[in-house]
Design an enzyme around this catalytic site. Structure first.
Site: not given
Ligand code: NAD
Length: 481
Positions: A173, A224-225, A228-229, A246, A280, A380
């Site tokens: 996704k 992701g963030s 959301t994690g 992650e 990240c 961040e």
């Molecule tokens: P986000 O958490 O907003 O979204 C990430 C993904 O999750 C998207 O595909 C989004 O559509 C999906 N999502 C949103 N709500 C959801 C839910 N309730 N259930 C399941 N999926 C859902 O993050 P972002 O703004 O896209 O990315 C930025 C963040 O990602 C930053 O904090 C960055 O540091 C982190 N990041 C971490 C790594 C790593 O490897 N540790 C790598 C890249 C980015």
């Protein structure tokens, strides 16, 4: 090997391109223009993809490891053979300069190839007259990979490579902000994998929660963030899915007194601003020894001045726009709070910091010596804005660097191996670099401590995260029990 065209964008379910009734579109962040339409998946699409993955799971698990690895390499080669088209699409949807986009495509292919070299042989733990006990790593089942918008192809390559080599089908996704390249990578993959093994769904904010809640999914790998994690983990808990998270980081870089100032200042500035700070593992807090602080800051500002901000399609641009409106406004809000708090702000570029007339452009901002409690140190930003602070003693800088709920990466910059080792081993982060930062590779485990994540991706540890551990306990004839 057939090529994919970048004119229409569809889901891939059970080996077929599938359209949806509803569609949406991404925005080119450099020009604020609409990109082509992409699917908005329904719950029926989720059900169809999970059904197909479950049908494919058993036979894919029996394909020999070597063949699974070969097919992943074939996908990597196919990606490279369309490097220009993928890079162009990546710049259009994500905003990064074309050279960086080409670099991301090459990196993703390199990760696929590196992951394809990993394997998990059985381990014989005990073998004596009485018994033989073996540990095996068996595929975990149907995987879901959810990725963010900063590195849409690389993050997909990690999850796809690891799931497939471990013997699992995967449903990917992409982020609604950057769905285009992810859809095409999976379309390209269809010629190398049986139907249902690699699928992709694009959608709106409903799609992630539907996937994480689905009882037919066995594992979710989420990047992701942290916010959301937490939701992903809660949702997965209901059916005890395996979860890898992650998440975000607030990486400190500790610069010691003995560095070559101009070289290190330029490197640190680049590692803080690469991809407009949307990494990240970007350097997000810089601690410079007080004896070199002024000179280091000056060298860093001079390096930043040379980094042109502009449309990724213009060959002179080093930094593209930030990827989306939400991120643009988030950074603007942070910048205004910094101004309201009266912190020292330096903007090396002469142009206005924020101007979204033609795109989400932000010129780099350096905040000098803010208090440790300020938002710019604690949060961040995920944009081209970062703080530079002074330190005096090792004990103090280690305590300040560790004073964060995040623990993704950290770095130490010094010519002294003893000082490097002394500081590095006390930093709380999943990866600590010495005289570099942000570097990750397919054969090395990558993951966060504290609120930067759970589990690891990449390396043997990352491959194991796509497996269940199975013990085969065999009594030998003639044993007493
Ligand atoms: P986000 O958490 O907003 O979204 C990430 C993904 O999750 C998207 O595909 C989004 O559509 C999906 N999502 C949103 N709500 C959801 C839910 N309730 N259930 C399941 N999926 C859902 O993050 P972002 O703004 O896209 O990315 C930025 C963040 O990602 C930053 O904090 C960055 O540091 C982190 N990041 C971490 C790594 C790593 O490897 N540790 C790598 C890249 C980015």
């Amino acid at each position: 090997m057939s090529r994919v065209a970048f004119d229409t964008f569809q889901n891939v379910i059970d080996g077929k391109l599938v359209s949806t009734t509803n569609t949406r579109h991404g925005i080119n962040p450099a020009r604020l223009e609409e990109l082509p339409s992409v699917p908005v998946s329904s719950q029926d699409d989720v059900q169809a993809a999970v059904n197909a993955a479950r049908r494919a799971a058993t036979s894919w698990a029996t394909v020999p490891l070597q063949e699974r690895q070969q097919r992943v390499v074939q996908l990597a080669d196919a990606l490279v053979s369309q490097k220009e088209e993928f890079a162009n699409m990546l710049t259009l949807e994500q905003g990064k300069p074309l050279s960086a986009a080409a670099g991301e495509v090459a990196t993703a292919a390199g990760f696929l190839k590196g992951i394809a070299k990993l394997g998990l042989p059985d381990t014989i733990v005990v073998d004596n007259e009485e018994q033989r006990i073996t540990t095996r790593y068996v595929p975990v089942g149907v995987c879901v990979g959810i990725v963010p918008w900063n590195f849409p192809i690389t993050t997909i390559s990690f999850k796809l490579g690891l799931a497939l080599v471990a013997g699992n089908p995967i449903v990917l996704k992409p982020s609604p902000f950057t769905p285009y390249c992810g859809l095409k990578v999976v379309e390209l993959a269809q010629q190398f994998f049986p139907p249902g093994v690699v699928q992709v769904l694009s959608g709106d904010d409903n799609l992630g929660p539907w996937l994480t809640a689905h009882p037919g999914v066995d594992k979710v790998s989420f990047t992701g963030s942290a916010q959301t994690g937490i939701k992903v983990m809660k949702s997965c808990a209901a059916t005890l899915k395996r979860v890898t998270l992650e998440l975000g980081g607030n990486d400190p870089a500790v610069v010691c007194a003995d560095v070559d100032i101009s070289t290190v200042a330029a490197k640190v500035a680049t590692l803080a601003l690469y991809n407009s700070g949307q990494v990240c593992v970007a350097i997000k807090r810089i601690y410079v020894h007080s004896s070199i602080y002024d000179e280091f800051l000056e060298a860093m500002l001079a390096a930043i001045k040379k980094m042109a901000v502009g449309d990724g399609l213009d060959s002179g641009s080093f930094l593209g726009p930030v990827q989306n409106k939400m991120q643009y406004e988030k950074i603007m809000n942070l910048f205004h709070s910094i101004q309201e708090d009266g912190l020292n702000v330096t903007t090396p570029h002469p142009e206005k910091t924020f101007s979204n007339k033609s795109g989400y452009y932000i010129n780099p901002v350096v905040v000098t010596n803010p208090p440790d409690t300020s938002r710019i140190v604690q949060e961040e930003p995920f944009g081209p804005i970062f703080p530079v602070m002074k330190w005096d003693t090792e004990e103090e800088v280690i305590q300040r660097a560790n004073d964060s709920r995040d623990g993704l990466g950290a770095s130490v910059w010094t010519n002294s191996p003893t000082q490097a080792d002394r500081i590095a081993t006390q930093l709380q982060a999943g990866t600590v670099w010495i005289n570099t930062h942000s570097q990750i590779q397919p054969d090395v485990a990558f993951g966060g401590h504290k609120q930067s994540g759970i589990g690891t991706e990449l390396g043997i540890e990352g491959l194991k995260a796509y497996c269940n551990v199975q013990t085969i306990h065999q009594k030998k004839s003639g044993s007493k029990l």
